[in-house]
Enzyme design. Structure first.
Site, PDB file in Angstrom:
ATOM      1  N   GLY A  23      86.788  92.232  -7.490  1.00 29.92           N
ATOM      2  CA  GLY A  23      87.929  91.370  -7.206  1.00 29.92           C
ATOM      3  C   GLY A  23      88.543  91.680  -5.864  1.00 29.92           C
ATOM      4  O   GLY A  23      88.185  92.661  -5.206  1.00 29.92           O
ATOM      5  N   TYR A  27      96.647  92.939  -1.960  1.00 31.44           N
ATOM      6  CA  TYR A  27      96.736  94.385  -1.792  1.00 31.44           C
ATOM      7  C   TYR A  27      95.448  94.944  -1.210  1.00 31.44           C
ATOM      8  O   TYR A  27      95.455  95.878  -0.419  1.00 31.44           O
ATOM      9  CB  TYR A  27      97.031  95.032  -3.151  1.00 31.44           C
ATOM     10  N   GLY A  28      94.342  94.386  -1.631  1.00 32.33           N
ATOM     11  CA  GLY A  28      93.050  94.895  -1.191  1.00 32.33           C
ATOM     12  C   GLY A  28      91.961  94.543  -2.181  1.00 32.33           C
ATOM     13  O   GLY A  28      92.102  93.631  -2.989  1.00 32.33           O
ATOM     14  N   VAL A  30      89.178  95.347  -5.327  1.00 31.86           N
ATOM     15  CA  VAL A  30      89.087  96.057  -6.603  1.00 31.86           C
ATOM     16  C   VAL A  30      87.608  96.306  -6.886  1.00 31.86           C
ATOM     17  O   VAL A  30      86.785  95.390  -6.784  1.00 31.86           O
ATOM     18  CB  VAL A  30      89.719  95.247  -7.757  1.00 31.86           C
ATOM     19  N   ASP A 147      86.162  89.125 -28.566  1.00 32.74           N
ATOM     20  CA  ASP A 147      87.115  88.440 -29.430  1.00 32.74           C
ATOM     21  C   ASP A 147      88.302  87.913 -28.628  1.00 32.74           C
ATOM     22  O   ASP A 147      89.296  87.496 -29.184  1.00 32.74           O
ATOM     23  CB  ASP A 147      87.644  89.391 -30.520  1.00 32.74           C
TER      24      ASP A 147
END
Length: 160
Positions: A23, A27-28, A30, A147
């Site tokens: 991601g 902020y930056g 991931v 689920d």
């Protein structure tokens, strides 16, 4: 709260291999990482030029270390080493709600989430020590299992 060295985080992400990136936000980036004990983690790495300074970084760590809920991603640790600021979270293996939805409905869902957020803010206006997630949109809803157990990521948390 565990402190990670830069080298520990780099090793967990295979030196921030772009294939480990899961991601990206304001902020930056991931990254998915795997710790030496086999635990999978998500590592939020501040990008160069991020508006978050040291004070904000440590305030976020302090806040997230106090906030625990089954519907929030847990902060496992942090890294402030070699000029890098990173947060280490539990990993949600099934991605985001957005990845499981038909895109034509995404704008309507964002509207519903924002309405829900405003309702929560009005309801809690008279309460003390209320924690509100300010960015409730489908990309911030992470799925823990098949689920569809939802977990909100912590990007956008705030205290009243």
């Amino acid at each position: 709260m565990k402190y990670f060295t830069f080298q520990e985080v780099a090793n967990a992400t295979k030196n921030f291999d772009r294939l480990m990136q899961i991601g990206q936000g304001g902020y930056g980036k991931v990254y998915k990482g795997v710790l030496p004990d086999g635990v999978e983690v998500a590592i939020k790495r501040a990008q160069e030029g991020s508006l978050q300074g040291a004070k904000e970084f440590y305030t976020e760590i302090e806040l997230l270390s106090r906030v625990h809920h089954r519907s929030l991603v847990s902060l496992l640790g942090y890294c402030d080493d070699a000029g890098e600021q990173m947060l280490v979270y539990e990993f949600m293996p099934n991605g985001t709600l957005r990845e499981h939805l038909n895109c034509e409905y995404s704008n309507q869902l964002n509207g519903m989430f924002n309405t829900l957020l405003l309702t929560m803010m009005l309801y809690t206006a008279l309460c003390d020590d209320v924690t509100i997630h300010f960015v409730v949109i489908h990309i911030n809803v992470l799925l823990f299992n098949e689920d569809v157990t939802e977990i909100f990521n912590t990007f956008g948390l705030g205290l009243k």
